[in-house]
Design a protein around this motif. Structure first.
Motif, short mmCIF file in Angstrom:
data_model
loop_
_atom_site.label_atom_id
_atom_site.label_comp_id
_atom_site.label_asym_id
_atom_site.label_seq_id
_atom_site.Cartn_x
_atom_site.Cartn_y
_atom_site.Cartn_z
N ALA A 51 35.88 24.92 43.16
CA ALA A 51 35.96 24.04 42.02
C ALA A 51 37.31 24.26 41.35
O ALA A 51 37.99 25.31 41.61
N THR A 52 37.68 23.04 40.83
CA THR A 52 38.99 23.10 40.04
C THR A 52 39.03 22.02 39.07
O THR A 52 38.24 21.26 39.14
N ASP A 53 40.27 22.27 38.01
CA ASP A 53 40.24 21.08 37.14
C ASP A 53 41.61 20.75 37.19
O ASP A 53 42.15 20.10 36.31
N THR A 54 42.42 21.30 38.21
CA THR A 54 43.64 21.12 38.52
C THR A 54 44.49 22.30 37.93
O THR A 54 45.61 22.53 38.52
N GLU A 55 44.15 22.70 36.63
CA GLU A 55 44.93 23.70 35.98
C GLU A 55 44.48 25.16 36.49
O GLU A 55 45.35 26.20 36.42
N VAL A 56 43.24 25.21 36.83
CA VAL A 56 42.58 26.55 37.36
C VAL A 56 41.75 26.19 38.54
O VAL A 56 41.44 24.91 38.79
N GLY A 57 41.54 27.11 39.40
CA GLY A 57 40.79 26.75 40.56
C GLY A 57 40.33 27.81 41.30
O GLY A 57 40.82 29.04 41.18
N ILE A 58 39.02 27.61 42.05
CA ILE A 58 38.32 29.02 42.57
C ILE A 58 37.98 28.52 43.94
O ILE A 58 37.38 27.40 44.26
N ARG A 59 37.80 29.50 44.94
CA ARG A 59 37.23 29.50 46.18
C ARG A 59 36.38 30.75 46.54
O ARG A 59 36.89 31.78 46.32
N VAL A 60 35.17 30.52 46.67
CA VAL A 60 34.25 31.61 47.13
C VAL A 60 33.76 31.59 48.49
O VAL A 60 32.91 30.48 48.65
N ALA A 61 33.94 32.53 49.25
CA ALA A 61 33.43 32.36 50.67
C ALA A 61 32.24 33.20 50.60
O ALA A 61 31.91 34.22 49.96
N LEU A 62 31.14 32.64 51.20
CA LEU A 62 29.85 33.05 51.52
C LEU A 62 29.46 33.43 52.89
O LEU A 62 29.76 32.75 53.78
N ASP A 63 28.97 34.88 52.87
CA ASP A 63 28.92 35.31 54.36
C ASP A 63 27.36 35.49 54.63
O ASP A 63 27.06 36.10 55.28
N PHE A 64 26.52 35.04 53.51
CA PHE A 64 25.06 35.16 53.97
C PHE A 64 24.33 33.91 54.24
O PHE A 64 23.28 33.76 54.28
N CYS A 65 25.08 32.86 54.52
CA CYS A 65 24.48 31.43 54.78
C CYS A 65 24.38 31.18 56.24
O CYS A 65 25.24 31.68 57.14
N GLU A 66 23.34 30.56 56.59
CA GLU A 66 23.34 30.12 57.98
C GLU A 66 23.54 28.55 58.17
O GLU A 66 23.09 27.70 57.52
N VAL A 67 24.64 28.34 59.02
CA VAL A 67 25.14 26.92 59.03
C VAL A 67 24.45 26.43 60.31
O VAL A 67 24.39 26.66 61.38
N ASN A 68 23.58 25.33 59.79
CA ASN A 68 22.98 24.65 60.74
C ASN A 68 23.68 23.38 61.35
O ASN A 68 23.20 22.97 62.43
N LYS A 69 24.31 22.95 60.30
CA LYS A 69 25.45 21.82 60.91
C LYS A 69 26.66 21.76 59.90
O LYS A 69 26.47 21.83 58.87
N ALA A 70 27.60 21.80 60.59
CA ALA A 70 29.08 22.02 59.71
C ALA A 70 29.24 20.77 59.13
O ALA A 70 28.88 19.61 59.57
N GLY A 71 29.86 20.90 58.07
CA GLY A 71 30.14 19.69 57.13
C GLY A 71 30.58 20.05 55.97
O GLY A 71 30.72 20.89 55.44
N GLU A 72 30.59 18.92 54.98
CA GLU A 72 31.00 19.22 53.37
C GLU A 72 30.28 18.25 52.61
O GLU A 72 29.58 17.18 52.99
N THR A 73 29.92 18.69 51.44
CA THR A 73 29.22 17.81 50.26
C THR A 73 29.71 18.29 48.71
O THR A 73 30.32 19.21 48.92
#
Length: 246
Positions: A51-73
């Protein structure tokens, strides 16, 4: 081109906790409408919320999810927050097909669907790249934030008064805030790594408070690196950046 269709499965409570942290950083105004949302990226070995508003931003890595199909949304902040609150499922699946997102309860009859903007219009938040940085415990940094941010004046025409000045030495970080009538100063022990030469930086009050929200007030350490106009923070699975005030 990145694969747009995706599907992941996750514990609802864990996902909700991480989503709330990212959503707090999303833009509150219509600078760019897509930035009012959170981007979800699923790779074979990594799931990210950004998430970002261009002045601040964050990225949170999740290690508890199961990826059934790679992609983005895109996760529409208001809608997705309401869905998480309404769901009673212990596990949920999130699936994207052609800009249409479906959230379902695993093993139940819950299901919600809504349309989203293309995820490739959302800018990525950079990883922490600091080879030279200062390191401070989360509990000490939390105390610095709590004892100084309140003394700023975000409405002042003197923009610097809307921020917190942080000063670095080899073994301390000092935070200073003032609204022109009062001043708050707090320092804490830190450790310098590499050739982190920066001496001072002024961070916006909002950024300082958002950093406080992502800390667990434990003894885990936070890495801080400052460049010419940016500051980056790395804490556990979270990377946060903010532009400096001049």
């Amino acid at each position: 081109m990145k694969e747009k269709n995706m599907k992941i499965t996750s514990n609802r409570k864990q996902f909700s906790d991480s989503f709330q942290i990212a959503a707090a950083v999303a833009a509150a105004r219509d600078v760019r409408p897509i930035l009012q949302n959170v981007k979800l990226t699923a790779k074979k070995d990594e799931v990210l919320l950004q998430a970002t508003d261009t002045e601040v931003g964050i990225r949170v890595a999740l290690d508890f999810c199961e990826v059934n199909k790679a992609g983005e949304t895109i996760l529409v902040t208001k809608d997705f927050r309401q869905i998480l609150q309404m769901s009673i499922s212990e596990e949920i699946s999130i699936e994207n097909v052609k800009e249409k997102v479906t959230i379902s309860g695993v093993g139940g009859d819950e299901s919600w669907t809504y349309m989203v903007q293309p995820a490739d219009e959302f800018p990525d938040v950079e990883e922490f790249k600091g080879e030279a940085y200062h390191e401070i415990s989360a509990s000490v940094l939390s105390q610095l934030i709590r004892r100084t941010a309140y003394a700023t004046d975000p409405d002042s025409h003197r923009y610097a008064l809307g921020g917190v000045l942080i000063e670095f030495t080899d073994d301390t970080i000092t935070a200073v805030a003032t609204d022109g009538r009062r001043m708050s100063v707090q320092d804490g022990g830190a450790e310098k790594f590499g050739d982190h030469k920066v001496e001072t930086a002024i961070l916006p009050r909002r950024a300082f408070e958002l950093i406080g929200k992502m800390l667990d007030k434990d003894e885990e350490t936070v890495k801080i690196t400052v460049t010419e106009n940016l500051a980056q923070f790395q804490y556990k699975n979270k990377t946060f950046f903010t532009r400096q005030l001049e």
